[in-house]
Design an enzyme around this catalytic site. Sequence first.
Site, mmCIF file in Angstrom:
data_model
loop_
_atom_site.group_PDB
_atom_site.id
_atom_site.type_symbol
_atom_site.label_atom_id
_atom_site.label_comp_id
_atom_site.label_asym_id
_atom_site.label_seq_id
_atom_site.Cartn_x
_atom_site.Cartn_y
_atom_site.Cartn_z
ATOM 1 N N TYR A 143 15.886 0.929 -11.402
ATOM 2 C CA TYR A 143 15.003 1.424 -11.758
ATOM 3 C C TYR A 143 14.227 0.320 -12.736
ATOM 4 O O TYR A 143 13.102 0.146 -13.101
ATOM 5 C CB TYR A 143 14.930 2.511 -12.438
ATOM 6 C CG TYR A 143 15.088 3.865 -12.129
ATOM 7 C CD1 TYR A 143 15.903 4.094 -11.069
ATOM 8 C CD2 TYR A 143 14.027 4.786 -12.370
ATOM 9 C CE1 TYR A 143 15.462 5.251 -10.220
ATOM 10 C CE2 TYR A 143 13.939 5.957 -11.825
ATOM 11 C CZ TYR A 143 14.644 6.482 -10.721
ATOM 12 O OH TYR A 143 14.517 7.477 -10.097
ATOM 13 N N LYS A 194 28.842 3.203 -5.321
ATOM 14 C CA LYS A 194 28.988 2.606 -3.758
ATOM 15 C C LYS A 194 29.723 1.463 -4.086
ATOM 16 O O LYS A 194 29.462 0.298 -3.618
ATOM 17 C CB LYS A 194 27.875 2.579 -2.976
ATOM 18 C CG LYS A 194 27.166 3.840 -2.719
ATOM 19 C CD LYS A 194 27.792 4.249 -1.248
ATOM 20 C CE LYS A 194 27.386 3.619 -0.159
ATOM 21 N NZ LYS A 194 27.995 4.138 1.135
ATOM 22 N N ASP A 227 27.621 8.793 -1.344
ATOM 23 C CA ASP A 227 27.326 9.465 -0.211
ATOM 24 C C ASP A 227 28.314 10.757 -0.007
ATOM 25 O O ASP A 227 28.121 11.837 0.325
ATOM 26 C CB ASP A 227 27.316 8.467 1.039
ATOM 27 C CG ASP A 227 28.634 7.892 1.352
ATOM 28 O OD1 ASP A 227 29.365 7.605 0.313
ATOM 29 O OD2 ASP A 227 28.705 7.187 2.392
ATOM 30 N N ASP A 251 19.647 10.294 -10.127
ATOM 31 C CA ASP A 251 18.306 10.715 -9.732
ATOM 32 C C ASP A 251 18.397 11.766 -8.254
ATOM 33 O O ASP A 251 18.193 12.767 -8.476
ATOM 34 C CB ASP A 251 17.139 9.727 -9.320
ATOM 35 C CG ASP A 251 15.970 10.203 -8.978
ATOM 36 O OD1 ASP A 251 15.453 11.274 -9.835
ATOM 37 O OD2 ASP A 251 15.334 9.767 -8.421
ATOM 38 N N ASP A 255 18.987 15.913 -8.368
ATOM 39 C CA ASP A 255 17.984 17.052 -7.367
ATOM 40 C C ASP A 255 18.842 17.897 -6.559
ATOM 41 O O ASP A 255 18.525 19.158 -6.430
ATOM 42 C CB ASP A 255 17.066 16.152 -6.774
ATOM 43 C CG ASP A 255 15.705 16.118 -7.429
ATOM 44 O OD1 ASP A 255 15.665 16.054 -8.784
ATOM 45 O OD2 ASP A 255 14.655 16.064 -6.965
HETATM 46 C C1 IPM Z 1 13.500 12.466 -12.873
HETATM 47 C C2 IPM Z 1 12.085 11.995 -12.071
HETATM 48 C C3 IPM Z 1 11.808 10.390 -12.571
HETATM 49 C C4 IPM Z 1 12.993 9.514 -12.173
HETATM 50 C C5 IPM Z 1 10.367 10.023 -12.173
HETATM 51 C C6 IPM Z 1 9.404 11.006 -12.421
HETATM 52 C C7 IPM Z 1 10.231 8.634 -12.458
HETATM 53 O O1 IPM Z 1 12.497 11.944 -10.932
HETATM 54 O O2 IPM Z 1 13.539 12.342 -14.044
HETATM 55 O O3 IPM Z 1 14.390 12.466 -12.020
HETATM 56 O O4 IPM Z 1 12.920 9.059 -11.032
HETATM 57 O O5 IPM Z 1 13.821 9.282 -13.123
HETATM 58 MG MG MG Z 2 14.282 12.715 -10.129
#
Ligand code: IPM
Ligand code: MG
Length: 370
Positions: A143, A194, A227, A251, A255
């Site tokens: 990032y 990884k 993975d 990230d 999710d």
């Molecule tokens: C998160 C979001 C952020 C990230 C974005 C909005 C920059 O997806 O907080 O997970 O990728 O970190």
């Molecule tokens: Mg995110």
Amino acid sequence: MASNKRLLVLPGDGIGPEVMAEARRVIDWMGRRRAVGFDIQEDLVGGAAIEARGTPITDATVAAAKQADAVLFGSVGGPQWDKLGFAMRPELAILTLRRELGLFANLRPALVLDPLVDASTLKPEVVRGLDLMIVRESTGGIYFGEPRGVETLPDGSKRGINTEVYTTAEIERVARVAFELARKRQGRVCSVEKANVMESGLLWRQTVTALHARDYADVALSHMYADNCAMQLVRNPRQFDVIVTTNLFGDLLSDLASMLTGSLGMLPSATLGAVGPDGRRAALYEPIHGSAPDIAGKGVANPLAQILSFAMLLRYSFGLEEDAALVERACTEVLAAGLRTPDVMAPGCRQASTEEVGAAVVAALDRLGA
Ligand code: IPM
Ligand code: MG
């Protein structure tokens, strides 16, 4: 009333302001009923700040965040800002705060509450009782790594570049957060990278292994490739207690983990910095969900992730465990009573608006905190 805590509230875009309004009711309740008083400053970030000030976050807002004891963040972004250049994206607001406040440890719990066990797309027997914590590194890796950018090659075609970089110190400090958390939980850490294809991943593995041997031998440590971790999270998520991983893998995996619980609208997160010499620790709390522009303004967004983010704030920034647990219990009660926003709707439940759910949480607090 106890001395006031300084809170910077940043609702942001989309459903951010709607769900934040419900969190504000819970904050007010804390002041009124539990003498947990806050001095609240509110400000614009993301698309809202781009419209009003021409930048996703001003230096003054960053300065206010540094002054505050904690930041409660909503969500940023929306299609109307998608075509803006990279330096002008609403997402820059959260990335800037993470970087400027040194918020390197992003704690993302995935908790399956009993009333929501059927909301998951996985079988109830796979997710029932799930309680895992992802500790995502959040100020390093790809990032922020240099070099980055897009360059034009001699033949006129382009080359996009991002760089995954981790230093020993960056890996150690986030791993420490994971080990310390595991000690208060089930005592297990799984470190994810990884190392089979990335040098930075190999350094990550070696560094975590050495730190573990040195300072945290009482915690059970395992390693997994990212993975495989994605696969294992869906196959048998309860094998995990604390997962510690890099910015990008965290990230993605967070999710994924959030959907084990049924709705993105349920999950809070905390992002913590180092403890300073004065004992203070920069901290930002935000729901895992985004600004959800498709449902913004309709009164259907689930406010619970924002409210639960405030509960995390009480716990991690102020050590108010009892008050945090009270807010969490109130949220669970509302769900158990069958009052639901559409994202967690189930047969036999009654559909409620964002505001109705917020009001029900306050009513539950009145009962529980009496
Ligand atoms: C998160 C979001 C952020 C990230 C974005 C909005 C920059 O997806 O907080 O997970 O990728 O970190
Ligand atoms: Mg995110």
